[in-house]
Design a protein around this motif. Structure first.
Motif, mmCIF file in Angstrom:
data_model
loop_
_atom_site.group_PDB
_atom_site.id
_atom_site.type_symbol
_atom_site.label_atom_id
_atom_site.label_comp_id
_atom_site.label_asym_id
_atom_site.label_seq_id
_atom_site.Cartn_x
_atom_site.Cartn_y
_atom_site.Cartn_z
ATOM 1 N N LEU A 278 0.842 -1.189 0.000
ATOM 2 C CA LEU A 278 0.000 0.000 0.000
ATOM 3 C C LEU A 278 0.879 1.242 0.000
ATOM 4 N N GLU A 279 0.652 2.131 -0.957
ATOM 5 C CA GLU A 279 1.334 3.424 -1.007
ATOM 6 C C GLU A 279 0.382 4.468 -0.431
ATOM 7 N N ILE A 280 0.756 5.047 0.705
ATOM 8 C CA ILE A 280 -0.116 5.940 1.465
ATOM 9 C C ILE A 280 0.440 7.350 1.369
ATOM 10 N N THR A 281 -0.369 8.273 0.843
ATOM 11 C CA THR A 281 0.092 9.644 0.612
ATOM 12 C C THR A 281 -0.298 10.547 1.775
ATOM 13 N N GLN A 282 0.694 11.115 2.425
ATOM 14 C CA GLN A 282 0.546 12.108 3.503
ATOM 15 C C GLN A 282 -0.134 11.553 4.747
ATOM 16 N N GLY A 283 -0.077 10.241 4.957
ATOM 17 C CA GLY A 283 -0.619 9.654 6.181
ATOM 18 C C GLY A 283 -2.136 9.663 6.211
ATOM 19 N N GLY A 284 -2.685 9.604 7.423
ATOM 20 C CA GLY A 284 -4.139 9.601 7.581
ATOM 21 C C GLY A 284 -4.783 8.256 7.317
ATOM 22 N N PHE A 285 -3.977 7.205 7.240
ATOM 23 C CA PHE A 285 -4.469 5.855 6.927
ATOM 24 C C PHE A 285 -4.785 5.108 8.219
ATOM 25 N N LYS A 286 -5.844 4.273 8.167
ATOM 26 C CA LYS A 286 -6.191 3.440 9.310
ATOM 27 C C LYS A 286 -6.824 2.151 8.814
ATOM 28 N N ALA A 287 -6.454 1.014 9.412
ATOM 29 C CA ALA A 287 -7.001 -0.277 9.005
ATOM 30 C C ALA A 287 -7.042 -1.211 10.200
ATOM 31 N N GLN A 288 -7.937 -2.219 10.110
ATOM 32 C CA GLN A 288 -8.069 -3.214 11.172
ATOM 33 C C GLN A 288 -7.697 -4.593 10.657
ATOM 34 N N ALA A 289 -6.903 -5.312 11.437
ATOM 35 C CA ALA A 289 -6.527 -6.681 11.091
ATOM 36 C C ALA A 289 -7.628 -7.630 11.539
ATOM 37 N N ASN A 290 -8.088 -8.465 10.614
ATOM 38 C CA ASN A 290 -9.135 -9.435 10.940
ATOM 39 C C ASN A 290 -8.561 -10.821 11.209
ATOM 40 N N LYS A 291 -7.242 -10.920 11.134
ATOM 41 C CA LYS A 291 -6.528 -12.120 11.562
ATOM 42 C C LYS A 291 -5.106 -11.686 11.906
ATOM 43 N N SER A 292 -4.324 -12.563 12.446
ATOM 44 C CA SER A 292 -2.948 -12.229 12.802
ATOM 45 C C SER A 292 -2.152 -11.905 11.539
ATOM 46 N N LEU A 293 -1.533 -10.712 11.507
ATOM 47 C CA LEU A 293 -0.767 -10.255 10.343
ATOM 48 C C LEU A 293 0.583 -9.701 10.794
ATOM 49 N N LEU A 343 3.137 0.343 3.263
ATOM 50 C CA LEU A 343 2.740 -0.674 4.218
ATOM 51 C C LEU A 343 2.720 -2.014 3.499
ATOM 52 N N ALA A 344 3.643 -2.894 3.862
ATOM 53 C CA ALA A 344 3.723 -4.237 3.280
ATOM 54 C C ALA A 344 3.196 -5.242 4.290
ATOM 55 N N ILE A 345 2.587 -6.304 3.783
ATOM 56 C CA ILE A 345 2.025 -7.362 4.623
ATOM 57 C C ILE A 345 2.686 -8.679 4.239
ATOM 58 N N ARG A 346 3.120 -9.430 5.233
ATOM 59 C CA ARG A 346 3.773 -10.711 4.955
ATOM 60 C C ARG A 346 2.834 -11.622 4.159
ATOM 61 N N GLY A 347 3.353 -12.161 3.066
ATOM 62 C CA GLY A 347 2.561 -12.960 2.150
ATOM 63 C C GLY A 347 2.141 -12.176 0.928
ATOM 64 N N GLY A 348 1.856 -10.893 1.097
ATOM 65 C CA GLY A 348 1.442 -10.053 -0.017
ATOM 66 C C GLY A 348 -0.068 -9.936 -0.110
ATOM 67 N N SER A 381 -1.484 -16.494 1.523
ATOM 68 C CA SER A 381 -0.823 -17.334 2.525
ATOM 69 C C SER A 381 0.663 -17.412 2.212
ATOM 70 N N VAL A 382 1.463 -17.558 3.252
ATOM 71 C CA VAL A 382 2.918 -17.620 3.097
ATOM 72 C C VAL A 382 3.293 -19.019 2.597
ATOM 73 N N GLN A 383 3.907 -19.069 1.415
ATOM 74 C CA GLN A 383 4.267 -20.351 0.812
ATOM 75 C C GLN A 383 5.605 -20.864 1.322
ATOM 76 N N LEU A 384 6.552 -19.950 1.581
ATOM 77 C CA LEU A 384 7.880 -20.326 2.061
ATOM 78 C C LEU A 384 8.175 -19.570 3.355
ATOM 79 N N GLN A 385 8.819 -20.226 4.256
ATOM 80 C CA GLN A 385 9.167 -19.583 5.533
ATOM 81 C C GLN A 385 10.434 -18.745 5.347
ATOM 82 N N THR A 386 10.268 -17.584 4.761
ATOM 83 C CA THR A 386 11.397 -16.692 4.478
ATOM 84 C C THR A 386 11.779 -15.892 5.713
ATOM 85 N N ALA A 387 13.026 -15.474 5.750
ATOM 86 C CA ALA A 387 13.550 -14.731 6.897
ATOM 87 C C ALA A 387 13.081 -13.279 6.863
#
Length: 533
Positions: A278-293, A343-348, A381-387
């Motif tokens: 996610l490319e967020i311009t000038q802030g002001g962003f808010k989101a809720q996680a509906n599972k562990s991220l 804002l990047a999320i593991r798995g994409g 979903s994460v396919q490989l357990q990357t570092a």
């Protein structure tokens, strides 16, 4: 041929005629692998050539191209497309009057002579078509229209075209077609590509229609709702590294404005570096996680506040992995330095690519749509357990609105269209970033305007990210990632590629100092004359 510098990985070839340009384009396309050319952007009298400066010696490439004989090139003809036209355009009578012929003869010349697509630009699917025998050369309107309907068939100069979508424009309108020349729901969105042949037919006299099979390409996982967008701020887009190699469709690269920040965000959470974020311009962003991220925030400096499901608040660090439990919210405050956060999320993020990219192009309107409040996103979903990467740091000193930012530039390709005083003004004067700036470009304002030495009309020619275009008012426009593929105003210089991420993070009211790293010099095609090194 004239070889003109554009930036550290691109040069422009100027030719004598459109026929030579089309011939050279055909030769370069056939020899692109042999010459190690990454992309070419043909226009009316020029061809823009992009290469990899790490693997290609530019003077050698210039020398090889200069030895090609465009006069004897055998131009291959592409497939034939038939386009029915209702000849009821607002300017049809004016075109006839300008040419000194009847409306009937205008229609006959347009329908009885085959056209060929010379190049694409201006907008996705907008094809510049020429005919050797139609004799319908007319000037653009003195005052462009604010809105031209999609499907409008128009003339300008030696070209005919069909507007793929509603847009401003100054071409002479002679009719309209129901044939869609651009449709993202098709497997091949562009109906017309360089080299294709076109027959216009009078829709009132024929039953010919043209259509292509439609194949939905927007498949994505809409069942999962892993992240709910509560607030998008000024603008939140999906961006990856962009869609290189789509110039023949009339589409520029687009992609993340700060690719170094995108790479860092993905490395932190263990993703491939080109995964969409996610490319967020000038802030002001808010989101809720509906599972562990697991997420990371990089780029523009801002406060990152986490609120747990138990309403406990804490401040998280940028450039570090952040765990969001189910029910947690993440909020990005206003950017204090820089413009765009990532804002990047593991798995994409699970969104289908469009024309090879998950980036949204704000000019071409191609890609996954801008995020809206209440929207949900699926996470792959994460396919490989990357570092994970725990030692990432910003690669830029992000500027504030009070800063002066120095950008290195290459002079060219049209530096010689300006007075020597204009070059001095460009490089010595500070240029303020105005509020009209966006992902398409930074509109700049200086006390002294840049004056041209040559005032003739410039045929449309290819542009690159970082190009500094000088419109009629003499105030520069610095093209950014969503810039038009071709432009009709002269480009006085271009920002070096290593400063493009910085350019994409300059806030409104900050000032820019342009620093040319060498003098403007063209080549005559010899190995020694093209001074890149």
């Amino acid at each position: 041929m004239r070889f003109l510098p554009v930036n550290l990985s691109t040069f422009m070839i100027e030719l004598q005629s459109l026929e030579e340009t089309m011939a050279l384009t055909d030769l370069l396309r056939n020899m692109s692998q042999q010459l190690a050319i990454e992309e070419i952007i043909p226009a009316a009298r020029t061809v823009l050539v992009r290469f990899n400066p790490l693997t290609t010696e530019v003077n050698s490439l210039v020398s090889k191209i200069s030895q090609l004989d465009v006069a004897t090139a055998d131009l291959k003809l592409g497939q034939l497309v038939t386009i029915p036209v209702h000849y009821n355009g607002e300017d049809l009578g004016d075109v006839a009057q300008y040419l000194g012929i009847s409306v009937k003869e205008v229609i006959e010349r347009h329908t009885e002579n085959e056209y060929q697509v010379a190049f694409c630009g201006f907008a996705p699917g907008f094809a510049y078509m020429v005919s050797q025998h139609a004799q319908l050369n007319v000037p653009r309107r003195s005052s462009p229209r604010i809105r031209i309907p999609a499907g409008s068939v128009a003339l300008a100069g030696e070209f005919s075209s069909v507007y793929p979508q509603a847009s401003p424009g100054g071409w002479q309108l002679i009719g309209i077609t129901e044939t869609a020349v651009w449709d993202l729901q098709r497997t091949e969105p562009a109906l017309l590509k360089p080299g294709y042949r076109v027959n216009y037919v009078d829709a009132a006299k024929t039953k010919v229609t043209h259509s292509l099979p439609r194949t939905p390409i927007f498949d994505s996982n809409t069942a999962a709702k892993d992240l709910t967008i509560i607030a998008t701020g000024l603008q939140t887009l999906l961006q990856d590294f962009g869609r290189k190699g789509q110039s023949e469709l009339g589409i520029s690269e687009s992609g993340a404005m700060d690719k170094s920040a995108l790479r860092a965000a993905n490395r932190i959470v263990g993703n491939a570096i080109d995964e969409a974020a996610l490319e967020i311009t000038q802030g002001g962003f808010k989101a809720q996680a509906n599972k562990s991220l697991l997420v990371a925030v990089t780029g523009a400096s801002c406060e990152v506040e986490i609120t747990t499901a138990d309403n406990i608040k804490y401040i998280a660090s940028q450039y570090q992995p952040i765990h969001l439990a189910q029910g947690d919210t993440i909020r990005l405050g206003k950017a204090s330095a820089g413009v765009r956060s990532y804002l990047a999320i593991r798995g994409g993020i699970d969104v289908a690519p469009i024309l090879g990219s998950r980036s949204f192009d704000t000019l071409a309107q191609v890609g996954p749509s801008p995020l809206v409040n209440g929207q949900t996103l699926a996470v792959k979903s994460v396919q490989l357990q990357t570092a994970l990467a725990l030692n990432e740091t910003p690669s830029l000193a992000y500027p504030t609105a009070d800063d002066v930012v120095t950008l290195d530039i290459i002079l060219g390709p049209r530096t010689d269209w300006f007075t020597s005083q204009a070059i001095q003004v460009l490089t010595s004067q500070l240029w303020q970033v105005t509020a009209d700036s966006n992902r398409i470009g930074l509109r700049l304002l200086g006390d002294t305007a840049i004056e041209r030495e040559k005032h003739q009309e410039l045929p449309s020619e290819g542009t690159c990210i970082g190009a500094i275009q000088i419109p009629a008012n003499g105030q520069p426009v610095l093209f950014l990632n969503d810039h038009p593929l071709t432009g009709g105003y002269p480009v006085i210089g271009a920002v070096c590629e290593y400063h493009l991420d910085l350019a994409g993070q300059i806030p409104v009211n900050a000032k820019i100092q342009f620093n040319p790293i060498r003098a403007f010099k063209e080549s005559e095609g010899s190995r020694d004359a093209y001074a890149y090194n």
